[in-house]
Design a protein around this motif. Structure first.
Motif, PDB file in Angstrom:
ATOM      1  N   GLN A 194      -0.547   0.601  -7.171  1.00  0.00           N
ATOM      2  CA  GLN A 194      -1.613   0.818  -6.194  1.00  0.00           C
ATOM      3  C   GLN A 194      -1.064   1.639  -5.039  1.00  0.00           C
ATOM      4  O   GLN A 194      -0.277   1.133  -4.235  1.00  0.00           O
ATOM      5  CB  GLN A 194      -2.143  -0.532  -5.694  1.00  0.00           C
ATOM      6  N   ALA A 195      -1.494   2.890  -4.950  1.00  0.00           N
ATOM      7  CA  ALA A 195      -1.016   3.787  -3.902  1.00  0.00           C
ATOM      8  C   ALA A 195      -1.951   3.748  -2.708  1.00  0.00           C
ATOM      9  O   ALA A 195      -3.167   3.586  -2.855  1.00  0.00           O
ATOM     10  CB  ALA A 195      -0.905   5.204  -4.438  1.00  0.00           C
ATOM     11  N   SER A 196      -1.379   3.925  -1.535  1.00  0.00           N
ATOM     12  CA  SER A 196      -2.158   3.938  -0.300  1.00  0.00           C
ATOM     13  C   SER A 196      -1.432   4.755   0.747  1.00  0.00           C
ATOM     14  O   SER A 196      -0.270   5.129   0.567  1.00  0.00           O
ATOM     15  CB  SER A 196      -2.378   2.508   0.194  1.00  0.00           C
ATOM     16  N   GLY A 197      -2.130   5.034   1.859  1.00  0.00           N
ATOM     17  CA  GLY A 197      -1.490   5.689   2.983  1.00  0.00           C
ATOM     18  C   GLY A 197      -1.875   7.131   3.198  1.00  0.00           C
ATOM     19  O   GLY A 197      -1.463   7.735   4.194  1.00  0.00           O
ATOM     20  N   GLY A 198      -2.635   7.698   2.279  1.00  0.00           N
ATOM     21  CA  GLY A 198      -3.043   9.082   2.459  1.00  0.00           C
ATOM     22  C   GLY A 198      -4.049   9.223   3.586  1.00  0.00           C
ATOM     23  O   GLY A 198      -4.553   8.238   4.137  1.00  0.00           O
ATOM     24  N   GLY A 199      -4.328  10.475   3.945  1.00  0.00           N
ATOM     25  CA  GLY A 199      -5.286  10.723   5.004  1.00  0.00           C
ATOM     26  C   GLY A 199      -5.220  12.155   5.472  1.00  0.00           C
ATOM     27  O   GLY A 199      -4.593  13.012   4.841  1.00  0.00           O
TER      28      GLY A 199
ATOM     29  N   SER B 146       2.975  13.336  10.584  1.00  0.00           N
ATOM     30  CA  SER B 146       3.649  12.459   9.620  1.00  0.00           C
ATOM     31  C   SER B 146       2.663  11.512   8.963  1.00  0.00           C
ATOM     32  O   SER B 146       1.644  11.139   9.560  1.00  0.00           O
ATOM     33  CB  SER B 146       4.739  11.633  10.318  1.00  0.00           C
ATOM     34  N   LEU B 147       2.989  11.108   7.759  1.00  0.00           N
ATOM     35  CA  LEU B 147       2.277  10.060   7.044  1.00  0.00           C
ATOM     36  C   LEU B 147       3.295   9.269   6.232  1.00  0.00           C
ATOM     37  O   LEU B 147       4.331   9.810   5.842  1.00  0.00           O
ATOM     38  CB  LEU B 147       1.229  10.627   6.084  1.00  0.00           C
ATOM     39  N   ARG B 148       2.961   8.012   5.956  1.00  0.00           N
ATOM     40  CA  ARG B 148       3.808   7.182   5.098  1.00  0.00           C
ATOM     41  C   ARG B 148       2.959   6.650   3.954  1.00  0.00           C
ATOM     42  O   ARG B 148       1.998   5.912   4.192  1.00  0.00           O
ATOM     43  CB  ARG B 148       4.405   6.023   5.877  1.00  0.00           C
ATOM     44  N   LEU B 149       3.313   7.031   2.757  1.00  0.00           N
ATOM     45  CA  LEU B 149       2.634   6.539   1.578  1.00  0.00           C
ATOM     46  C   LEU B 149       3.337   5.285   1.062  1.00  0.00           C
ATOM     47  O   LEU B 149       4.550   5.143   1.202  1.00  0.00           O
ATOM     48  CB  LEU B 149       2.615   7.597   0.479  1.00  0.00           C
ATOM     49  N   ALA B 150       2.562   4.404   0.451  1.00  0.00           N
ATOM     50  CA  ALA B 150       3.106   3.201  -0.166  1.00  0.00           C
ATOM     51  C   ALA B 150       2.534   3.048  -1.560  1.00  0.00           C
ATOM     52  O   ALA B 150       1.405   3.474  -1.831  1.00  0.00           O
ATOM     53  CB  ALA B 150       2.786   1.977   0.682  1.00  0.00           C
ATOM     54  N   CYS B 151       3.306   2.455  -2.451  1.00  0.00           N
ATOM     55  CA  CYS B 151       2.869   2.214  -3.820  1.00  0.00           C
ATOM     56  C   CYS B 151       3.325   0.811  -4.202  1.00  0.00           C
ATOM     57  O   CYS B 151       4.512   0.569  -4.384  1.00  0.00           O
ATOM     58  CB  CYS B 151       3.458   3.249  -4.757  1.00  0.00           C
ATOM     59  N   LYS B 152       2.371  -0.095  -4.304  1.00  0.00           N
ATOM     60  CA  LYS B 152       2.647  -1.488  -4.644  1.00  0.00           C
ATOM     61  C   LYS B 152       2.600  -1.647  -6.152  1.00  0.00           C
ATOM     62  O   LYS B 152       1.620  -1.266  -6.792  1.00  0.00           O
ATOM     63  CB  LYS B 152       1.601  -2.394  -3.989  1.00  0.00           C
ATOM     64  N   ALA B 153       3.658  -2.214  -6.722  1.00  0.00           N
ATOM     65  CA  ALA B 153       3.753  -2.358  -8.168  1.00  0.00           C
ATOM     66  C   ALA B 153       3.583  -3.815  -8.582  1.00  0.00           C
ATOM     67  O   ALA B 153       4.035  -4.727  -7.882  1.00  0.00           O
ATOM     68  CB  ALA B 153       5.090  -1.845  -8.654  1.00  0.00           C
ATOM     69  N   SER B 154       2.945  -4.013  -9.724  1.00  0.00           N
ATOM     70  CA  SER B 154       2.840  -5.350 -10.307  1.00  0.00           C
ATOM     71  C   SER B 154       2.949  -5.215 -11.819  1.00  0.00           C
ATOM     72  O   SER B 154       2.660  -4.157 -12.379  1.00  0.00           O
ATOM     73  CB  SER B 154       1.514  -6.018  -9.925  1.00  0.00           C
ATOM     74  N   GLY B 155       3.399  -6.296 -12.455  1.00  0.00           N
ATOM     75  CA  GLY B 155       3.467  -6.311 -13.901  1.00  0.00           C
ATOM     76  C   GLY B 155       4.686  -5.636 -14.484  1.00  0.00           C
ATOM     77  O   GLY B 155       4.747  -5.396 -15.698  1.00  0.00           O
ATOM     78  N   THR B 156       5.666  -5.335 -13.656  1.00  0.00           N
ATOM     79  CA  THR B 156       6.893  -4.716 -14.145  1.00  0.00           C
ATOM     80  C   THR B 156       8.066  -5.313 -13.391  1.00  0.00           C
ATOM     81  O   THR B 156       7.895  -5.778 -12.263  1.00  0.00           O
ATOM     82  CB  THR B 156       6.867  -3.194 -13.966  1.00  0.00           C
ATOM     83  N   ASN B 157       9.241  -5.287 -14.032  1.00  0.00           N
ATOM     84  CA  ASN B 157      10.442  -5.751 -13.342  1.00  0.00           C
ATOM     85  C   ASN B 157      10.899  -4.626 -12.428  1.00  0.00           C
ATOM     86  O   ASN B 157      11.783  -3.837 -12.764  1.00  0.00           O
ATOM     87  CB  ASN B 157      11.511  -6.121 -14.367  1.00  0.00           C
ATOM     88  N   PHE B 158      10.287  -4.609 -11.255  1.00  0.00           N
ATOM     89  CA  PHE B 158      10.346  -3.467 -10.333  1.00  0.00           C
ATOM     90  C   PHE B 158      11.764  -3.000 -10.067  1.00  0.00           C
ATOM     91  O   PHE B 158      12.065  -1.810 -10.154  1.00  0.00           O
ATOM     92  CB  PHE B 158       9.653  -3.872  -9.028  1.00  0.00           C
ATOM     93  N   ARG B 159      12.648  -3.907  -9.779  1.00  0.00           N
ATOM     94  CA  ARG B 159      13.970  -3.524  -9.295  1.00  0.00           C
ATOM     95  C   ARG B 159      14.831  -2.866 -10.365  1.00  0.00           C
ATOM     96  O   ARG B 159      15.872  -2.281 -10.064  1.00  0.00           O
ATOM     97  CB  ARG B 159      14.689  -4.745  -8.729  1.00  0.00           C
ATOM     98  N   LEU B 160      14.417  -2.967 -11.632  1.00  0.00           N
ATOM     99  CA  LEU B 160      15.227  -2.421 -12.709  1.00  0.00           C
ATOM    100  C   LEU B 160      14.957  -0.947 -13.005  1.00  0.00           C
ATOM    101  O   LEU B 160      15.688  -0.329 -13.774  1.00  0.00           O
ATOM    102  CB  LEU B 160      14.993  -3.226 -13.988  1.00  0.00           C
ATOM    103  N   HIS B 161      13.916  -0.400 -12.401  1.00  0.00           N
ATOM    104  CA  HIS B 161      13.473   0.924 -12.809  1.00  0.00           C
ATOM    105  C   HIS B 161      13.550   1.954 -11.697  1.00  0.00           C
ATOM    106  O   HIS B 161      13.294   1.646 -10.523  1.00  0.00           O
ATOM    107  CB  HIS B 161      12.018   0.864 -13.293  1.00  0.00           C
ATOM    108  N   GLY B 162      13.863   3.180 -12.084  1.00  0.00           N
ATOM    109  CA  GLY B 162      13.684   4.288 -11.170  1.00  0.00           C
ATOM    110  C   GLY B 162      12.205   4.567 -10.994  1.00  0.00           C
ATOM    111  O   GLY B 162      11.393   4.251 -11.871  1.00  0.00           O
ATOM    112  N   MET B 163      11.862   5.131  -9.846  1.00  0.00           N
ATOM    113  CA  MET B 163      10.467   5.431  -9.561  1.00  0.00           C
ATOM    114  C   MET B 163      10.378   6.790  -8.886  1.00  0.00           C
ATOM    115  O   MET B 163      11.356   7.285  -8.330  1.00  0.00           O
ATOM    116  CB  MET B 163       9.843   4.368  -8.656  1.00  0.00           C
ATOM    117  N   GLY B 164       9.185   7.367  -8.943  1.00  0.00           N
ATOM    118  CA  GLY B 164       9.035   8.686  -8.360  1.00  0.00           C
ATOM    119  C   GLY B 164       7.670   8.923  -7.748  1.00  0.00           C
ATOM    120  O   GLY B 164       6.731   8.161  -7.980  1.00  0.00           O
ATOM    121  N   TRP B 165       7.624   9.975  -6.965  1.00  0.00           N
ATOM    122  CA  TRP B 165       6.366  10.485  -6.424  1.00  0.00           C
ATOM    123  C   TRP B 165       6.130  11.884  -6.990  1.00  0.00           C
ATOM    124  O   TRP B 165       7.056  12.693  -7.090  1.00  0.00           O
ATOM    125  CB  TRP B 165       6.416  10.565  -4.895  1.00  0.00           C
TER     126      TRP B 165
END
Length: 110
Positions: A4-9, A16-35
């Motif tokens: 779930q991404a948020s923070g755009g505008g 400046s802006l700060r985007l956030a992406c909340k993850a669920s259903g995955t072992n978050f800390r084990l994976h690389g992530m990207g934008w």
């Protein structure tokens, strides 16, 4: 897996802006992530990556202005965007493995 991404505008150039992406259903800390981002009429392009260990890489177009980070406790990926330019206008997507967030629109006015 849900992202779930948020923070755009809408922001003025140089802002400046700060985007956030909340993850669920995955072992978050084990994976690389990207934008990634996709401007109108353009293909989706890679913006930045952070590995499970915290190493970061950036596209040349954003290096020195954007900062990717992660909070494994909050299961959230961030993209701090500073010194924004009109050419940064795009829908921004977060990604982990083969999963994509719904995108959040960033519009930079000149």
């Amino acid at each position: 897996v849900q992202l779930q991404a948020s923070g755009g505008g809408l922001v003025q150039a140089g802002g400046s802006l700060r985007l956030a992406c909340k993850a669920s259903g995955t072992n978050f800390r084990l994976h690389g992530m990207g934008w990634f981002r996709q401007a109108p009429g353009n293909q989706r392009e890679w913006v930045a990556t952070i590995t499970s260990g915290g190493a970061t890489t950036y596209a040349d177009s954003v290096r020195g202005r954007f900062t990717i980070s992660r909070d494994n406790i909050k299961r959230t990926l961030y993209l701090q965007m500073d010194k924004l330019k009109p050419e940064d206008t795009a829908v921004y997507y977060c990604n982990v493995q083969s999963y994509w967030g719904q995108g959040t629109l960033v519009t930079v006015s000149s």
